[in-house]
Design a protein around this motif. Structure first.
Motif, PDB file in Angstrom:
ATOM      1  N   HIS A  11      -5.191  12.516  -9.334  1.00 21.01           N
ATOM      2  CA  HIS A  11      -4.184  12.183  -8.604  1.00 21.01           C
ATOM      3  C   HIS A  11      -4.255  11.945  -7.476  1.00 21.01           C
ATOM      4  O   HIS A  11      -3.751  11.537  -5.779  1.00 21.01           O
ATOM      5  N   ALA A  12      -4.486  13.551  -6.652  1.00 17.49           N
ATOM      6  CA  ALA A  12      -3.989  13.570  -5.614  1.00 17.49           C
ATOM      7  C   ALA A  12      -5.741  12.901  -5.090  1.00 17.49           C
ATOM      8  O   ALA A  12      -5.484  12.704  -3.346  1.00 17.49           O
ATOM      9  N   ALA A  13      -6.924  13.554  -4.823  1.00 15.42           N
ATOM     10  CA  ALA A  13      -8.296  12.394  -4.356  1.00 15.42           C
ATOM     11  C   ALA A  13      -7.377  10.860  -4.604  1.00 15.42           C
ATOM     12  O   ALA A  13      -7.577  10.652  -3.495  1.00 15.42           O
ATOM     13  N   GLU A  14      -7.199  10.783  -5.116  1.00 17.97           N
ATOM     14  CA  GLU A  14      -6.555   8.626  -5.502  1.00 17.97           C
ATOM     15  C   GLU A  14      -5.387   9.164  -3.832  1.00 17.97           C
ATOM     16  O   GLU A  14      -5.739   8.329  -3.844  1.00 17.97           O
ATOM     17  N   LEU A  15      -4.738  10.392  -4.151  1.00 20.07           N
ATOM     18  CA  LEU A  15      -3.787   9.347  -3.302  1.00 20.07           C
ATOM     19  C   LEU A  15      -4.240   9.721  -1.439  1.00 20.07           C
ATOM     20  O   LEU A  15      -3.752   8.624  -0.825  1.00 20.07           O
ATOM     21  N   GLU A  16      -5.516  10.808  -1.756  1.00 18.93           N
ATOM     22  CA  GLU A  16      -6.222  10.839   0.133  1.00 18.93           C
ATOM     23  C   GLU A  16      -6.841   9.291   0.388  1.00 18.93           C
ATOM     24  O   GLU A  16      -6.817   8.699   1.754  1.00 18.93           O
ATOM     25  N   LEU A  17      -7.955   8.965  -0.117  1.00 22.05           N
ATOM     26  CA  LEU A  17      -7.957   7.327  -0.646  1.00 22.05           C
ATOM     27  C   LEU A  17      -6.751   6.129   0.194  1.00 22.05           C
ATOM     28  O   LEU A  17      -7.593   5.418   0.830  1.00 22.05           O
ATOM     29  N   LEU A  18      -5.815   6.050  -0.511  1.00 19.78           N
ATOM     30  CA  LEU A  18      -5.296   5.236  -0.635  1.00 19.78           C
ATOM     31  C   LEU A  18      -3.669   5.690   0.338  1.00 19.78           C
ATOM     32  O   LEU A  18      -4.105   4.476   1.697  1.00 19.78           O
ATOM     33  N   LEU A  19      -3.574   6.761   1.562  1.00 18.64           N
ATOM     34  CA  LEU A  19      -3.597   7.034   2.537  1.00 18.64           C
ATOM     35  C   LEU A  19      -4.333   6.127   3.675  1.00 18.64           C
ATOM     36  O   LEU A  19      -4.408   6.230   5.290  1.00 18.64           O
ATOM     37  N   GLY A  20      -6.026   6.738   3.163  1.00 19.75           N
ATOM     38  CA  GLY A  20      -6.420   6.151   4.356  1.00 19.75           C
ATOM     39  C   GLY A  20      -6.334   4.705   4.797  1.00 19.75           C
ATOM     40  O   GLY A  20      -6.780   4.024   5.148  1.00 19.75           O
ATOM     41  N   ARG A  21      -6.188   3.998   2.947  1.00 17.33           N
ATOM     42  CA  ARG A  21      -5.775   2.929   3.006  1.00 17.33           C
ATOM     43  C   ARG A  21      -4.001   2.433   3.879  1.00 17.33           C
ATOM     44  O   ARG A  21      -5.148   1.185   4.749  1.00 17.33           O
ATOM     45  N   VAL A  22      -3.736   3.238   3.787  1.00 15.20           N
ATOM     46  CA  VAL A  22      -2.393   2.494   4.442  1.00 15.20           C
ATOM     47  C   VAL A  22      -2.566   2.309   5.762  1.00 15.20           C
ATOM     48  O   VAL A  22      -2.249   2.099   6.895  1.00 15.20           O
ATOM     49  N   ARG A  23      -3.217   4.154   6.234  1.00 21.16           N
ATOM     50  CA  ARG A  23      -3.651   4.180   7.767  1.00 21.16           C
ATOM     51  C   ARG A  23      -4.589   2.578   8.511  1.00 21.16           C
ATOM     52  O   ARG A  23      -3.974   2.350   9.292  1.00 21.16           O
ATOM     53  N   MET A  24      -5.068   2.277   7.550  1.00 19.59           N
ATOM     54  CA  MET A  24      -5.454   1.121   8.438  1.00 19.59           C
ATOM     55  C   MET A  24      -5.046   0.429   8.510  1.00 19.59           C
ATOM     56  O   MET A  24      -4.449  -0.800   8.846  1.00 19.59           O
TER      57      MET A  24
ATOM     58  N   LEU B 248      12.843   4.679  -3.524  1.00 17.35           N
ATOM     59  CA  LEU B 248      12.447   4.430  -2.666  1.00 17.35           C
ATOM     60  C   LEU B 248      11.129   2.681  -2.874  1.00 17.35           C
ATOM     61  O   LEU B 248      11.368   2.387  -2.149  1.00 17.35           O
ATOM     62  N   THR B 249      11.239   3.262  -3.900  1.00 17.30           N
ATOM     63  CA  THR B 249      10.433   1.758  -4.729  1.00 17.30           C
ATOM     64  C   THR B 249      11.132   1.024  -4.943  1.00 17.30           C
ATOM     65  O   THR B 249      10.409  -0.197  -5.728  1.00 17.30           O
TER      66      THR B 249
ATOM     67  N   TRP C 112       0.331  -1.437  -0.105  1.00 15.52           N
ATOM     68  CA  TRP C 112       0.389   0.211  -0.291  1.00 15.52           C
ATOM     69  C   TRP C 112       1.147   1.288   0.109  1.00 15.52           C
ATOM     70  O   TRP C 112       0.503   2.554  -0.743  1.00 15.52           O
ATOM     71  N   ILE C 113       2.184   1.345   0.597  1.00 20.88           N
ATOM     72  CA  ILE C 113       3.172   2.307   0.661  1.00 20.88           C
ATOM     73  C   ILE C 113       3.373   2.626  -0.550  1.00 20.88           C
ATOM     74  O   ILE C 113       3.511   4.230  -0.924  1.00 20.88           O
ATOM     75  N   GLN C 114       3.801   1.911  -1.182  1.00 19.10           N
ATOM     76  CA  GLN C 114       4.393   2.428  -2.667  1.00 19.10           C
ATOM     77  C   GLN C 114       3.528   2.282  -3.583  1.00 19.10           C
ATOM     78  O   GLN C 114       3.831   3.267  -4.175  1.00 19.10           O
ATOM     79  N   ARG C 115       2.180   2.275  -3.485  1.00 17.10           N
ATOM     80  CA  ARG C 115       0.860   2.468  -4.406  1.00 17.10           C
ATOM     81  C   ARG C 115       0.612   3.436  -4.042  1.00 17.10           C
ATOM     82  O   ARG C 115       1.162   4.709  -5.169  1.00 17.10           O
TER      83      ARG C 115
END
Length: 498
Positions: free
Chosen positions: A366-379, A444-445, A336-339
């Protein structure tokens, strides 16, 4: 958790609309002269339709809502027909579990249909419905879905003004490595364990153990996530049982106060689902006690049995994720972090193109997708930052990763704002800065052992274009700092970046 951020009051509005939709479904069922069992079934069907249908467009949400009977009606018929055939019923229930989880590979629609199918089987056990009640159950569910649709798409169409965000796709994989396939086997094994032990404890209320095991696997991908979710479910259930002893039992099923408190619970389920799974389970448990009161079967011993069955289901889920095709928390976190990092690179590239004069380039998605991905990273990182986690080194790493990814998201939002400014112009230095950001993400990836990252020089803002440079510079610093926690061995002490 009750004062968690609620941008645009979306949680408040969704929760209020859910109360309206569920209440409308129950009122319509009562006005049509349906039985109490059918009315409760309709209310739960409306709640599920409003809770689980999460497609990215209103049109897709309408279609998914319309398709719910295709998943629910056959399962209702199967569950009622097999009610007096325990062995066949149990096998059918496990088949529904497997199919329901496997369907998640088809995105939000498959996810919603799978949950609805499972819950129709569960509700049949909860209400002890028989084949003779099937016509009115169909009528109640149909009326409930119409009521939920009316509340969602006509009376209060929130999504028309604020389009729902698209959920990030699941992690890739093939065969048994595919998350949906793996989880289908894990959930079936967990529910099989819960069903067997739950029936040994109670022939009438065993389904609570199965329901617990099922719901623990919703929106989890790793061993750690599942274990934390199981703990939170048990915690919420215990608190809910205590509240049920003080609230639901003394009511003795009185219709008016029970209906009012059920409405409060529906609101609480929707309002707390995002910030706190434990509080959501508290409201689910209280609501279940209130419904048992309406059915005239509530007593303190039943609430104790509810806790025991919940513990069995949580234990089954824990054993399944440890034994059956396990995926470590670290592996899921890294994916998820790499995503999220790749999304940072895509947003940066789109910003550069936009500032260079390309009208079709837009970093906002892309910014909106990043917010969703960060939510998934937090989970995904929740098990590591949990207060009870004994892994201090990994907890420190996880907290630093979350803080730095939040910094990245803040700088990306700043880049989007700059790109949207018609006065912003292209600067030759922006290209170099964007290339450095992309190189940092690639480093990083890449597999461990890649070239070391070097911190960028301090910027010297002097003009309007410098705003973009400042955001890119902040992005570079955050990415360079991420190298320390991401490249540190999971169990090694975290050495702060210089």
């Amino acid at each position: 958790m009750f004062v968690a951020p609620d941008p645009g009051l979306m949680r408040l509005r969704n929760s209020s609309r859910a109360v309206i939709g569920v209440a409308l479904a129950v009122v319509v069922a009562e006005l049509c002269g349906l039985s109490l069992t059918a009315s409760i079934t309709g209310g739960l069907a409306a709640l599920l339709a409003l809770f689980t249908v999460l497609d990215s467009t209103v049109r897709a949400q309408r279609l998914t809502t319309a398709l719910l009977p295709a998943a629910g009606f056959p399962v209702l018929a199967l569950a009622t027909a097999l009610h007096d055939l325990p062995l066949v019923r149990d096998a059918a229930f496990l088949a529904v579990v497997f199919a329901g989880v496997y369907a998640r590979r088809w995105g939000p629609r498959g996810h919603a249909l799978g949950i609805f199918g499972f819950m129709m089987f569960f509700v049949t056990q909860f209400l002890h419905a028989r084949t003779g009640q099937l016509p009115e159950l169909y009528a109640a569910v149909g009326l409930a879905l119409l009521s939920a649709g009316a509340a969602r798409f006509v009376l209060w169409p929130i999504e028309r003004r604020t389009p729902p965000p698209a959920a990030p796709p699941g992690l890739p994989g093939t065969g048994l490595a595919r998350p949906t396939t793996r989880q289908a086997f894990q959930a079936t094994a967990a529910c099989g364990f819960a069903l067997t032990i739950g029936q040994a404890l109670s022939d009438d209320r065993w389904y609570w153990a199965v329901g617990t095991a099922w719901w623990i696997f919703v929106n989890t991908t790793s061993r750690g996530e599942t274990l934390v979710r199981g703990f939170r479910r048990v915690l919420g259930t215990v608190i809910g049982i205590a509240a049920g002893l003080l609230i639901a039992v003394p009511l003795h099923g009185a219709p008016a106060p029970t209906a009012a408190l059920v409405a409060v619970c529906v609101f609480g389920i929707f309002y707390t689902a995002a910030p706190s799974y434990s509080w959501m389970m508290f409201f689910v448990t209280v609501m279940a006690g209130l419904l048992y009161g309406l059915l005239g079967v509530l007593h303190p011993g039943l609430l104790l049995l509810r806790f025991q069955e919940t513990a069995i289901g949580a234990l089954g889920a824990a054993l399944a994720v440890v034994i059956v095709l396990p995926v470590t928390t670290h592996a899921a976190n890294d994916a998820w972090i790499q995503r999220a990092l790749h999304c940072v690179r895509a947003s940066t590239a789109a910003t550069l193109d936009r500032l260079a004069g390309d009208p079709d380039a837009d970093p906002a998605p892309h910014a909106a997708e990043l917010e969703l991905l960060l939510g998934r990273v937090r989970m995904a990182l929740a098990p590591l930052v949990h207060p009870l986690s004994p892994l201090r080194a990994r907890k420190a790493r996880a907290r630093q990763v979350l803080a730095l990814l939040d910094d990245c998201a803040r700088e990306v939002r700043g880049l989007v704002a700059v790109a949207a400014d018609p006065q912003a112009s292209h600067d030759a230095r922006l290209a170099a800065a964007c290339w450095r950001v992309q190189a940092a993400v690639e480093a990083l990836t890449a597999p461990h052992g890649a070239a070391e990252l070097t911190a960028p020089a301090a910027p010297r803002p002097v003009a309007a274009a410098e705003s973009a440079l400042a955001h890119l510079h902040g992005l570079e610093h955050a990415l360079v700092a991420l190298a320390t926690p991401l490249r540190t061995h999971p169990r090694a002490p975290l050495i702060p970046a210089a």
